[in-house]
Each structure stands twice: as C-alpha cells, then as structure tokens.
Design an enzyme around this catalytic site. Structure first.
Site, PDB file in Angstrom:
ATOM      1  N   CYS A 177       0.799  -1.239   0.018  1.00 18.57           N
ATOM      2  CA  CYS A 177      -0.003  -0.008  -0.114  1.00 18.57           C
ATOM      3  C   CYS A 177       0.510   0.762  -0.205  1.00 18.57           C
ATOM      4  O   CYS A 177       1.570   1.344   0.838  1.00 18.57           O
ATOM      5  CB  CYS A 177      -1.052   0.435   0.811  1.00 18.57           C
ATOM      6  SG  CYS A 177      -2.109   1.504   1.338  1.00 18.57           S
ATOM      7  N   ARG A 180       0.356   4.267   2.694  1.00 26.22           N
ATOM      8  CA  ARG A 180       0.376   4.138   5.093  1.00 26.22           C
ATOM      9  C   ARG A 180       0.447   5.113   4.959  1.00 26.22           C
ATOM     10  O   ARG A 180       0.295   5.671   6.839  1.00 26.22           O
ATOM     11  CB  ARG A 180       1.046   2.824   4.845  1.00 26.22           C
ATOM     12  CG  ARG A 180       0.620   1.725   4.392  1.00 26.22           C
ATOM     13  CD  ARG A 180       1.509   0.603   4.765  1.00 26.22           C
ATOM     14  NE  ARG A 180       2.375   0.680   3.156  1.00 26.22           N
ATOM     15  CZ  ARG A 180       4.127  -0.209   3.497  1.00 26.22           C
ATOM     16  NH1 ARG A 180       4.357  -0.213   4.924  1.00 26.22           N
ATOM     17  NH2 ARG A 180       4.209  -0.635   2.575  1.00 26.22           N
ATOM     18  N   TRP A 358      -8.384   5.615  -0.863  1.00 26.88           N
ATOM     19  CA  TRP A 358      -8.703   6.815  -2.222  1.00 26.88           C
ATOM     20  C   TRP A 358      -8.073   6.236  -2.801  1.00 26.88           C
ATOM     21  O   TRP A 358      -6.580   5.245  -3.168  1.00 26.88           O
ATOM     22  CB  TRP A 358      -9.241   7.849  -1.761  1.00 26.88           C
ATOM     23  CG  TRP A 358      -7.918   8.854  -1.194  1.00 26.88           C
ATOM     24  CD1 TRP A 358      -6.922   8.817  -1.749  1.00 26.88           C
ATOM     25  CD2 TRP A 358      -7.463   9.432   0.091  1.00 26.88           C
ATOM     26  NE1 TRP A 358      -6.258   9.547  -0.885  1.00 26.88           N
ATOM     27  CE2 TRP A 358      -7.305   9.709   0.564  1.00 26.88           C
ATOM     28  CE3 TRP A 358      -8.197   8.788   1.545  1.00 26.88           C
ATOM     29  CZ2 TRP A 358      -5.933  10.684   1.092  1.00 26.88           C
ATOM     30  CZ3 TRP A 358      -8.385   9.779   2.425  1.00 26.88           C
ATOM     31  CH2 TRP A 358      -6.823  10.087   3.034  1.00 26.88           C
ATOM     32  N   GLU A 363      -4.898   4.021 -10.730  1.00 24.43           N
ATOM     33  CA  GLU A 363      -4.733   2.347 -10.813  1.00 24.43           C
ATOM     34  C   GLU A 363      -6.117   2.531 -11.390  1.00 24.43           C
ATOM     35  O   GLU A 363      -6.281   1.291 -12.604  1.00 24.43           O
ATOM     36  CB  GLU A 363      -5.589   2.339  -9.437  1.00 24.43           C
ATOM     37  CG  GLU A 363      -4.436   1.906  -8.003  1.00 24.43           C
ATOM     38  CD  GLU A 363      -5.506   2.334  -6.408  1.00 24.43           C
ATOM     39  OE1 GLU A 363      -5.904   0.652  -6.886  1.00 24.43           O
ATOM     40  OE2 GLU A 363      -5.049   3.271  -6.143  1.00 24.43           O
TER      41      GLU A 363
END
Ligand SMILES: Cc1cc2nc3c(=O)[nH]c(=O)nc-3n(C[C@H](O)[C@H](O)[C@H](O)COP(=O)(O)OP(=O)(O)OC[C@H]3O[C@@H](n4cnc5c(N)ncnc54)[C@H](O)[C@@H]3O)c2cc1C
Ligand SMILES: Cc1cc2nc3c(=O)[nH]c(=O)nc-3n(C[C@H](O)[C@H](O)[C@H](O)COP(=O)(O)O)c2cc1C
Length: 1152
Positions: A177, A180, A358, A363
């Site tokens: 991630c 973070r 979010w 992505e």
C-alpha cells in the site's frame, strides 16, 4: 534448559525493574504479584520460549542495508528481525516476488492454540507499548485473561481499542500500500455483532455512506465476526465492495469489466438460483453496472444484495482539453474498497473486513481502463486522438495513458471526489518510509507494487531499495470464499432435513448444487450433458419436465425437448437422460410421445445398444405420470424405463410412477429433489484445486432466460388450425355446432348447476370413426371480457391485429422463439394460446412481485411466490386467475411479453363422446357439466370454467376446434354376452349414452320419441351385429345426480329399459329436497349380492365414469361387496379388483 531458566529470571527482573521504575503503586499487593508471577512463569514456558530463542538468534544479525539511488543514502531495515512469517520467496529456488498472490491463508485454516497464544502476546505487547502501558498491571491482567480464554475456548475477543490499534497496524504493515501515511486516521466500524447476511449488508451500506462522504473520502474498515473454528466464516464474495459487472457476449467479446466476468456469471446464476429475483439481472446491460454484493454469514449459503444507486458515487470521466472524451460515456466509482482480504490480528482471523482508502489516479487511468485484460480502451482512445499506432516509436500508448490519466484526475477533482496523482502518492510514501525507518527501524515494502504503473522512474519510489517481509497484524489474501464453502455438508444437511417440505428441500439442494458446480467444474464444456425429455397430453408432464430442466440447467449442459421434437439417434450423445412422461389411452404414449415410442421399439427390434461415452453408458431416470384408475398404470413411463435398460442405459434412480389419484404432486416434488441429488452425486466430482478463478463458465451456456419481447412476425396470414396442430402435435380440425341444449340454471352469472348437451358435425373422416367410449379434445378460448381486462393491466401490448412472435432471451442473451406460442396475431395469442383462467404459478408471482411498486403488494406477492404452502392454500381456496390477480394487485406494472412468457398455454379439454356413430353418422354428441362456482367456500368470486363457459356461449353454426382421441380402455367389451355394470355420476353418463345407443343399434331397436329422436331424428338402421342381438348380456345402470330435474336422458333411459337395452336403472339423488343424500355407491351396496355374483361368477364388466372422488368411493364399495358377499378378506377383495383391472373388466373414465 539452563539458558531457558536464566532467561525467565532475566525476564522477570526486567519486568519488575520496569514496574519499579514506573513506581507502580498498584503492584504493591504482594499476593497479587506472586500470583501473577506463578501464572506468568507457566505461560512463558508454554508459549514464548521458542520465540525468544528465535529472537535471540535473530538479534545476532544486522538487518538489511537498503540504498536510495537518488540520494545515495543507506538505511538499515531491522524491523523484519521480529518477523517470523515467510516471505514470497522463502523456500523457492527462484524469486517469485512478482506473483500477484504471493501467499494466501488456506481455506478452513484453523490456527493452532499455541500460535494464537504467541500472536496474541505479541499483539498485546505492541498494543500496550503503543499506549505506553507496556508491562502495566493492565497489560498483565489482560495477558492472563486472554491466555485463559485461549486455553479454554481457543479464542478471545479483542477490545474495541485493541481492534482499532490492530486495524491501523495492519494497514501500516501492508507492504503493497502506497497510502500508508494515513494509517492512523483509519475509522474502524466494529461489526463483530452481526449475525446475518442482511445485517452484514446493512453495515456495508453504512460503511460506504460514511466513507464516501459526498466525495470527500474517508478511510474506513468494517470488521465482521472472526473465524471461530475454521468453518463458520463471514465472507464477502466480491473482491471490492463496489465494482463493475463483466458480461461475456456470444462472440466472445466482453461488455463491462473483464476482471469480473466470472463473478458476474456467478452472480447471475446465483440470482437465478435464489427463488426471488432482485431485478438486477434483468436490467439493460451497460459497461458500468455495479455488481450486487454476495454476502455470506456464518458459512451459510451466501445471499445477494443490490447496492442502492444513491449510495454508490460514480464519476463521469471528462478530459480538460479533449471535448469528445466525455461522449465516450466512461466513468468510474469513487470508493475503492477491498472486500475479500482477511484481517489477521493478534492470532484472530477476520475473514470479512472490508476497508477503503481512495484512488491513486493511475489505478483507474492506467490499470482499470487501459490494461489489455481490463477495459482496454487504449486503441479506441488512440484512434480518437488520431495517433499513429502502426509503430511503438510514436509512443502512442504512452500518450494515451497520459491523456486517460489526466482525464481521471481532472474528473475526480471536478466532481469533488478525493483522489491523488502518483507523484504526490510516491512522495508521501517516501516520507512515510523515512519516518518508519526512523521510528520503527524498518518498513516492509513491495517495490513491484509500490512503484506506480506509469512514469515509474520519475517516481522517487523507483530509486528506493526496499525489503519485502510480512508483519502482523496484517491484511492477507485468502482462498476464495466459494472454495471454502462447504457445499457437501449443505447438501447433506438439506437432504436429510425431515422437516423441510420437498419443495424447500429441493430449493436448498438446487442452491447447494449450483454452487457445487461453480466450485468443482473448471469449464462448462466439461460438464455432463443432460437431456430432459417429456411426453405430455394435458401439460402436467411438460410442466414437471420444465421444472427439472430449470433446476439442472445451471449445473449441467442441459436441454429440454418434447419427445416429438427429439431425434432418438441423439440419445446416446448425453451422459444422462431424464424422462418425464404421462400415459394416455389404454397404456399409450401421449400424442407427442408416439413417434419416440415407435423409434424405441425399432431400436429394440434391431437389438441396438447405446454407444458408450468414456466407457460409460448413459445414465437415465424416468418419471411416469398416470392414474391407478387405468389398467395400464404409467405404461408408457414403464416402457421407456425398461427399454432404456435394454438399450444398455444405467439407471440413476428406479422408475417413479406418480399417481394422479394418490398425491401425484408430492411424489413428483420428491422425485425432482432425488433426481437432482442423484445427478450431482453421479457427476459432480470434487476437485479442490479448481478455484473459481480457473473457471471458464461459458456465457453461451448460461441459459438464463432474462426477458421476453414481441417482434413482428413475417407470417402473412393466420392459420390457427396449423398453429394449434403444431403446438399440440396433433392434427386438429373444425366441428360445427348443430345442436345445443342447456339443462339447469341458464344464468351464466350465477353459480347454479347446469349441463350442456352439444351436437357437433364434423367432416373429418378420422373423427367419424369413433367408438363409444372415445374422447373428443376441445380447444377452448379465453372470453373477450377477460382478454380486455388482461390487456388493460399490461405494459407494451402489441395491437390486436398485428402479427407477432414472442421471443425470450435465452443463453447469452440471444433471442429465441418461445416455442409454446407460434407466430400469430396478438388477438389469437390472447384468445387461443395464453391460459388466462389457471391460477398463476409461483414463477409468475415472482415476476409480479418484482414488478410491484407498492411495497405491500410486493410483500404479499413475495410470500405467495416463495411459500409453497401459502400458495397451495391460496389457489385451492381462491382459485384466482391471472386477471383477478392483476386487478387485486394494482401497483403491479408488468411488461406484456414478460408476463405472457410465464403463463401456461391453453390445453384442450377432453370430453367423452356421448353418442354412437352407428346411430348418428357424421355427428358427435358431448355432454358437459358447466363449471361455475363461487370460490372461498361459496363466498368469493364466481369462477367459470374456461371450456365449459366457452361452450355455453357458443352459438349454433359456430365452429369449435377439436381432435379425436381413441380410448380403447373404455370401449364396450369384446364379448357382448357378459353383464355390464355401469356406474356414473353427473355428466359421467356421457360415454354410457354412447354405449346404450350402440347396443340399441346392435339390437336393432327402432327409433323413439326419446331425447335422441327429439333432437337428432329417428334411426332404424340394421347391421350384421344385429344377429348377435340375443346374445347381449344384461346391462345395469347406476346413476347419480343432484335432483330429479337434473337427471339426464330420463326419457331416453326409460325407452332403453322398455326395449331391454338396459335392464335396470338405479338413480341416486344427492340434493333432493326433504330426502337424505344418496349416492351411486349406496345403491351399488344395496345390490351387493347380485353385483358380487355377476362379477365373480358371470364375468361381468364394470364401467365407472365421472369425477375422481366418485370413482374412489365406488371402488371402495366394490371391494366391500367382494369381501362381504364373496366371503374373502379385504386384501383378497383388493386383489380381485386388481385382477379385474388387469383383465380389462374394471374400466374407468375419470374426469380429472
Ligand atoms: C378423459 C376425460 C373425459 C372427460 N369427459 C367429460 C365429459 O364427458 N363431460 C364433462 O363435463 N367433463 C368431462 N371431462 C372434464 C373436462 O375435460 C373438463 O375438465 C371440464 O369440462 C372443465 O373444464 P373447464 O375448462 O370448463 O374448466 P377449467 O377452466 O379447466 O376449470 C376446472 C377446474 O376448476 C376447479 N373447480 C371446478 N369446480 C370446482 C368446485 N366446485 N370447487 C373448487 N374448484 C372447482 C378445479 O380445479 C378444476 O380442475 C373429461 C375429462 C377427461 C380427462
Ligand atoms: C383419456 C385418458 C387416458 C389415460 N390413460 C391412462 C393410462 O392408460 N394409464 C395411466 O397410468 N394413466 C392414464 N391416464 C392418466 C394420465 O396419465 C394422468 O392424468 C397424467 O397426470 C396426465 O399427464 P399429462 O398432463 O402430462 O398428459 C389417462 C388420462 C386420460 C385423461
């Protein structure tokens, strides 16, 4: 051992020094302290020593040096030293760090107690350390408490604060991630109390609403109940809470998100298997359909829920400088919420814990929209931008990526939805990384995932070396929910449940086996081919075959055929053949099974055998429908069953015969459930390696009938006779009404009793060959008033006169003709094909429920559609027709084609011919009781039988459509000298009249002023049969009717007795005022002595005609007579009746 003891002492010294340093007054209680020390010694011995050894060994190591190639700085990651989990490449000879799923928690994983203890301790230490209460009394008490719980129950409950800490840490520890940096601001919704899928859904809705926050997204996690014993899991089957459906088109192309094709297909199947429809599967398909949620509580069968439109925020994609971009209709949802990962915290596993942050623009812009295995819009965008795609050197792909990503970021900003670009995200991660190295001594990080998918080297992440390892608490990949779903036990549970009614049982089994099919078959094409064949005269066998088909079709490659349309040479192409067939005539096949029967006979004569497939012969199962009132009970079903065996088939189930006189419906429901289980047992093989992701459910086999429509037919002119012949597999013809008499109450709007006698003229030479006892099948039609009321309540009705064809959407959403209704005008469709008088089936009610606007209507319809018992009760008390229902549920707004495709087709009604062709050539007489009664035990609306009310209204000179059906089972005996005992009630006298006319003719009795002469003229023809006149045995007639005024053919019977055609007539009146009720069976009992002698000694023939209830009473009485006068016990008497039936001396003609 020495080291261990030393270590414990050291540990306690450390512990007490911490306590002393903290000057903890509450440790002053020495007893409590001693108690703690004792308990803790045991605890540490049992759980930690191995870990500490590992730690001691690891502490010798230095950590990993990681270089930043931009700054040249080197950091050392030591955090992993406490990490005892394996990395992606542990035990591998090559690095497999680029695997999508480097590791996953196996299905049914039950963590051993010692591991739970160990992880609980580590977690609690971390928790108390973070709150600066490490080694506090609170910490120690909590450790002891948790230890006790784990020892006793194998689990413990995290406090809310611990849960919040664990969730944050799991995020902090997530190596893939990039976001973070936010880990401390994660909002935790504790949903560990939920029990049902519906409650899960409600929690998720709350999650989505809170997290979406009108576009200003907030990071949220919702934690559902933990895994208890490795079995009872709460799971979300979707990969994300919000995602788009993917549909496979017949040509192999995909509409929507290809990543979700398999899941979408599963949803479609599953929605269909659920006995209520959510409507989602019938919606017009788009590229961006939000998938329903499939939620599973406590390892029960999952349930499907639609997300309300208003909570799913979506962003239409527009471009800052390319105006055409907007017209592409691209969009994406605001909230990325991972739904299928397992949250692992303090040794406790939470298989359902959806969380969201979010989006980083790439992505969506790079991965979701431009990946070749996803929406793959690159080429389309390039062509819009007129880019040169013939060579890579134009960097058209990069240009496209850039523009799409610009559009995504611009749109999210424009519509006020939180997102961030990959540069900002990378920079923020770098800060987080640096801070973690400083404060924590390391940061697990997966370079492959963290580096953004575009402009990678322009991101600082690209130049940062990283160490990949796994810390707990964590978010873990886990085996797909469906593979953990214990279908076998569900099947077992549902099939052994004795309280379940068969239908519920069947439904549960269907759901279970459908899931089995998902789990255990890697591809549709590997699924066994099952063919369901039916032969049916009046529609019952067809109805049940269709049901069987409906339950098999999503499990197997299933086809449904009427025998008349099936090529027998293709039988062996199927692994399983399921037959549902009724019997007609005297043990014959129904019309639409005759040719099939002949073909089987030919195959048998030729000694043919079924071809083997993979060394296996086809499996088969036969359900016969029939009535024990006929000598040849289920003869056709029995014939098919035995012939399939002779041809080399293997039975899946023994033949089942469903008796119309004995709980036929229940027998069939049980059979349906048994056959479904038998097929699954035979063909569903367990293969745990096949996960859902390997499945290739082929869309073109899905057979999901989604909707229906009318299209204009190319037929130019209407040919009703041909259409009816085609649909009913029987040549139909016209007959003209040349005589009509109504006896009884002539007001069609009252529930009074009436009988109609009709005289028909037909030119069909076949029909005129009839014998007394044969039948005429009459095609009724819906009356105009009903049709008008029906049409008024429907949407999208074609014009009455327009030639149309009904189509239904079948496999792969391709349109297929609805075979049961041929092309015709809408008017004829309504008049001649759609049955408007039958009570709506549960399928129809399901459609109405989904089309109801008023929630109250919807709820009532849902109950009727889902509750078998409620539906049965409603039908038997109200006998409502579809028009009544549409008028009762006024908020139902239903499409004409959709509704009509669920309604049955009008079936012809049989009437026993009540004349002899020898007496009235070219004529056929019918005698019918008009069905008119008030529902709800006389208090409800007036129900009028479809055919009899049609015949009642028909005028002289009009034509009816009919066909002739021979009924050898009810012909006069071959030996006229034998006594005849004829028993009938009401219009059951019809065929008997044919008999006496025939006898009259054979005996050469001259014409008379009887009913016949009155209506149809004299007859005085003589024939060769007259020579046998003296050889005719006696005829005794027992007749039952309501009262004298409703006694049929009185004059005619008097005349018959006068001429000794009938020796004696006994009449029983059931409703004669002032007199006790009397029935034919009473009269028969009174004559028991003679009846017994005639049966036992004189070879008498019994003819019984009328309703089922009467026939049952009469049979009981004959048995009683036999045992009383024949001096035998009941079993012997029953045996006599069975033999009589077998010899063809006990004949029945039952009116349904
Ligand atoms: C082989 C055979 C021969 C037959 N011969 C004759 C014959 O010669 N004469 C004759 O009159 N009939 C005969 N019948 C019956 C006939 O075929 C029809 O079933 C009958 O006329 C009713 O048809 P319909 O279309 O008017 O009623 P439908 O619209 O079919 O409605 C009939 C249904 O209404 C319900 N119903 C009827 N009365 C009541 C009531 N009082 N309480 C509750 N529910 C009720 C029942 O569910 C029944 O099935 C025969 C049937 C068969 C199978
Ligand atoms: C005229 C007629 C003849 C029948 N003959 C037989 C028979 O010989 N054997 C039998 O078992 N059932 C016989 N039956 C009963 C039917 O098979 C039974 O009603 C069955 O449920 C009808 O199914 P279907 O609607 O699919 O045709 C007969 C019924 C009728 C109306």
């Amino acid at each position: 051992m020495v080291i261990k003891r030393t270590f414990v002492v050291h540990f306690y010294k450390q512990l007490s020094s911490v306590s002393n340093n903290n000057k903890r007054s509450d440790l002053s209680n020495r007893y409590f302290g001693l108690f703690l020390i004792n308990r803790l010694t045991a605890y540490i011995y049992s759980t930690y020593l191995d870990t500490y050894f590992a730690k001691m060994w690891l502490e010798d190591r230095h950590g990993v040096e990681l270089r930043n190639h931009t700054t040249g700085g080197v950091s050392v990651d030591k955090l992993f030293l406490g990490n005892i989990s394996e990395g992606p490449c542990s035990g591998e000879e090559v690095c497999v760090g680029s695997r999508m799923v480097p590791r996953q928690v196996p299905a049914n994983y039950k963590r051993p107690k010692d591991k739970i203890l160990q992880q609980a301790k580590e977690f609690l230490d971390g928790f108390f350390r973070s709150s600066k209460k490490f080694a506090s009394e609170e910490h120690i008490v909590r450790l002891l408490e948790v230890h006790k719980d784990i020892e006793n129950k194998g689990k413990y409950d995290l406090t809310y604060d611990e849960l919040v800490h664990g969730c944050g840490m799991a995020w902090r520890n997530a190596p893939r991630c990039v976001a973070r940096v936010q880990w401390q601001s994660l909002k935790v919704f504790d949903a560990r109390h939920v029990q049902t899928a519906k409650e899960m859904f409600d929690s998720i809705v709350e999650h989505i609403k809170y997290a979406t926050n009108q576009g200003r997204l907030r990071s949220v996690i919702t934690v559902f109940p933990p895994r208890t014993d490795g079995q009872l899991d709460f799971r979300i089957w979707n990969s994300q809470l919000i995602s788009y459906a993917g549909y496979r088109n017949p040509d192999g192309t995909i509409e929507g998100d290809p990543a979700n094709v398999q899941f979408t297909e599963a949803c479609l199947y599953y929605l269909v298997s659920l006995c209520h429809s959510l409507g989602w599967e019938r919606k017009e398909r788009t590229q961006f359909d939000v998938l329903p949620l499939v939620l599973q509580a406590n390892s029960l069968a999952p349930e499907v829920f639609l997300l309300p439109d208003d909570i799913v925020l979506q962003v239409p994609l527009v471009h800052p400088s390319l105006p055409w971009f907007e017209e592409l209709g691209l969009r994406w949802y605001a909230l990325p919420a991972v739904a299928n990962m397992l949250f692992d915290c303090g040794g406790i596993q939470f298989p359902a814990a959806p969380f969201n942050g979010w989006y980083m623009g790439t992505e969506i812009g790079s991965r979701d929209l431009c990946d070749p295995q996803r929406y793959d819009i690159s080429k389309m965008i390039a062509s819009k931008m007129e880019l040169n795609t013939s060579t890579h050197t134009t960097l058209w792909k990069d240009t496209v990526l850039l523009e799409v990503n610009k559009a995504v970021l611009y749109s999210y900003q424009k519509f006020g939805v939180t997102t961030w670009d990959h540069h900002t995200a990378s920079e923020s991660f770098m800060q987080f990384y640096a801070s973690e190295m400083k404060t924590r001594g390391g940061c697990p990080a997966d370079w492959i995932w963290l580096v953004p998918p575009m402009s990678s080297s322009s991101s600082p992440l690209f130049h940062q070396e990283m160490a990949l390892y796994f810390l707990k608490p964590s978010f873990e990949y886990q085996t797909a929910a469906w593979s953990n779903f214990n279908t076998k036990s569900l099947i077992k549970k549902t099939t052994t449940s004795s309280q379940c009614n068969p239908r519920k049982k069947l439904r549960a089994v269907i759901i279970a086996v459908r899931l089995c099919s998902f789990l255990f078959y890697s591809s549709w094409s590997k699924r066994p081919k099952v063919v369901v064949l039916f032969a049916s005269q009046s529609g019952r066998a067809e109805k049940f075959a269709t049901k069987a088909f409906a339950s098999f079709k999503s499990i197997f490659q299933t086809n449904l055929y009427c025998m008349a349309d099936f090529d027998t040479s293709k039988l062996q192409d199927h692994q399983a053949i399921v037959v549902v067939a009724s019997t007609f005539g005297d043990g014959d096949a129904p019309n639409n099974g005759e040719e099939f029967k002949n073909n089987l006979i030919k195959m048998r004569q030729k000694n043919s055998k079924f071809r083997q497939m993979n060394n296996e012969s086809p499996r088969f199962a036969v359900l016969g429908l029939g009535s024990t009132s006929y000598n040849q009970f289920c003869a056709f079903g029995k014939f098919v069953d035995i012939t399939f065996q002779e041809l080399g088939g293997t039975r899946l189930l023994p033949l089942v015969c469903a008796d119309e006189l004995n709980n036929q419906e229940k027998t069939i429901e049980t059979w349906l459930s048994d056959i479904t289980i038998a097929l699954c047992k035979q063909f569903l093989k367990e293969d745990n390696h096949n996960s859902f992701t390997n499945m290739e459910l082929s869309g073109n086999q899905s057979n999901v009938s989604l909707t229906a429509r009318f299209i204009t037919s190319q037929e130019e002119k209407e040919d009703i006779l041909r259409a009816l012949s085609h649909v009913h597999h029987k040549e139909v013809s016209l007959a003209r009404i040349s005589g009509k008499t109504l006896i009884g109450d002539s007001n069609p709007n009252r529930d009074g009793h009436a009988i109609i006698c009709l005289q028909l003229n037909t030119l069909n030479s076949e029909t005129l060959k009839y014998k007394p006892g044969d039948h005429l099948a009459v095609f009724p039609q819906n009356n105009r008033d009903m049709i008008q009321r029906f049409v008024l309540r429907l949407r999208n009705c074609p014009a009455y006169k327009s030639m149309i064809q009904l189509q239904v959407q079948g496999p792969n959403r391709n349109w297929e003709y609805w075979k049961r209704i041929p092309p015709c005008s809408f008017d004829i469709l309504l008049k001649r094909f759609v049955d408007l008088t039958s009570s709506p089936s549960q399928d129809t009610l399901r459609l109405l429920a989904s089309s109801a606007i008023d929630p109250k209507d919807k709820m009532r319809l849902d109950v009727l559609a889902e509750d078998f018992v409620a539906h049965e009760k409603w039908v038997s008390s109200n006998n409502p027709n579809i028009v009544d229902v549409l008028e009762d549920f006024l908020s139902v707004d239903v499409d004409a084609a959709a509704l009509i495709s669920t309604l049955p087709v009008i079936q012809p009604r049989f009437y026993s011919i009540s004349s002899s062709a020898s007496v009235v050539p070219r004529e056929i007489h019918l005698t019918a009781t008009i069905v008119r009664y008030r529902t709800e035990s006389g208090k409800g609306r007036l129900f009028r039988g479809m055919c009899t009310s049609y015949l009642e209204q028909i005028n002289l000179g009009d034509f009816i459509i009919c066909y002739f059906k021979s009924n050898p089972a009810f012909h006069l005996p071959p030996y006229p000298s034998k006594p005849l005992i004829c028993i009938a009630a009401g219009s059951g006298i019809a065929p008997l009249r044919g008999f006496w006319q025939q006898r009259c003719f054979e005996k050469g009795v001259p014409s008379h002023h009887t009913f016949i002469t009155k209506i149809f003229g004299n007859f005085s023809k003589r024939s060769v049969q007259q020579q046998a006149a003296n050889q005719h045995g006696p005829v005794y007639l027992y007749y039952g009717c309501r009262e004298k005024s409703s006694q049929l053919f009185r004059n005619e019977l008097d005349a018959m007795m006068q001429h000794k055609v009938i020796n004696k007539t006994f009449v029983a009146f059931s409703r004669e005022t002032g007199k006790p009720k009397n029935y034919v069976q009473n009269l028969l009992w009174k004559d028991g002595a003679r009846v017994s002698t005639q049966i036992l000694n004189e070879g008498a023939y019994l003819y019984i005609c009328g309703k089922k209830a009467m026939a049952i009473q009469v049979e009981d009485t004959v048995i009683r007579i036999m045992s009383h006068y024949g001096e035998m016990n009941n079993e012997e008497a029953e045996m006599i009746i069975r033999n009589l039936k077998a010899e063809g001396r006990y004949k029945t003609d039952i009116f349904g």
